[in-house]
Design a protein around this motif. Sequence first.
Motif, PDB file in Angstrom:
ATOM      1  N   ASN A  62       0.958  -1.277   0.158  1.00 25.63           N
ATOM      2  CA  ASN A  62      -0.123  -0.140  -0.025  1.00 25.63           C
ATOM      3  C   ASN A  62       0.772   1.057  -0.119  1.00 25.63           C
ATOM      4  OD1 ASN A  62      -1.411   2.334   1.822  1.00 25.63           O
ATOM      5  ND2 ASN A  62      -3.337   0.848   0.696  1.00 25.63           N
ATOM      6  N   ALA A 114       0.112   3.971  -3.071  1.00 25.14           N
ATOM      7  CA  ALA A 114      -0.963   4.744  -2.449  1.00 25.14           C
ATOM      8  C   ALA A 114      -0.983   5.919  -3.305  1.00 25.14           C
ATOM      9  CB  ALA A 114      -0.829   5.109  -0.926  1.00 25.14           C
ATOM     10  N   THR A 161      -3.802  -2.758  -3.448  1.00 22.81           N
ATOM     11  CA  THR A 161      -3.319  -1.922  -2.346  1.00 22.81           C
ATOM     12  C   THR A 161      -4.108  -2.400  -1.042  1.00 22.81           C
ATOM     13  OG1 THR A 161      -4.865  -0.018  -2.961  1.00 22.81           O
ATOM     14  CG2 THR A 161      -2.305  -0.209  -3.713  1.00 22.81           C
TER      15      THR A 161
END
Length: 300
Positions: free
Chosen positions: A65, A69, A82
């Motif tokens: 993640n 992101a 993610t």
Amino acid sequence: MLKNLKIGTKINLLLMLVFIISIFISGAALSSVLQQRAQLEVTNKALILIKTMNSVRSYTQNHVNPLLADRLETEPAFIAETVPAFSATEVFENFRKNEEYKNFIYKEATLNPTNLRDKADNFETQIVQQFRRDSKLKELSGYLTLPGDKVFYIARPLAITDQKCLRCHSTPEAAPKSQLATYGSENGFGWKLNEIIAAQIISVPSEEVFDNAQQTWSLIMGILIAVFAVILLLINFLIKRTVIQRIRKIEKIAQKVSTGDTEASFDEDSQDEIGGLAAAFNRMKSSLEIAMKLLNQQNQ
């Protein structure tokens, strides 16, 4: 009624009673042990898989993640990798491609999911609601009967514990544009921090495990019955040879003596109780002979 039975018959009945009670107790104890072992086996399978999926979730949350992101705002489609729940579900689906594990099920059943494949059904909704009502409840487990199989499930609550997760689930306005483009703005919003929003549920087929336990029980009980039967026959044979036949022999000689055959002798050279009984009969016969001689002398 028992008074009219012979000693051999009484002993056989007693041995049969002991045999039946022993088999019943052994069967009940063995069944309990095998059922517990089967239960432990399916539980361990479920726990191992849950721990594995949690490892996938943790890796996704802490490593994947953060790397991706920033791209959620610029990519035309949402990067589902993610999301810990997505990664865990995909890994498990890969795992299920093995024929041996095709009937295993993993789901993060959510009341209001972004991805509708995670939508909780009626049973799963009840589990989530139960976790919501009792915040101290950390795990539920039990059995479900599904078409063609009986499964054991373990469920654990999933709550929003990281503020960063609310980026995608608080309001549509705060969500990444790629998420809205992929999933829309109708589902997966309104979540709150520390709120239980889903249940992590793993289902493990258990019918085969318990069937194997039943087959093992049948096999062991068959062996036990055979062993007990052989022991019963052996004991019965030994009792006949060492007790019944010798008593019958003494009985026949006693009948001869009682009819005046003074030549009959209780020949028994063993030192056990039956040998002592024969010796006592011989002394009694000798005493009887002496008494008869004295009586005849007096009559003369």
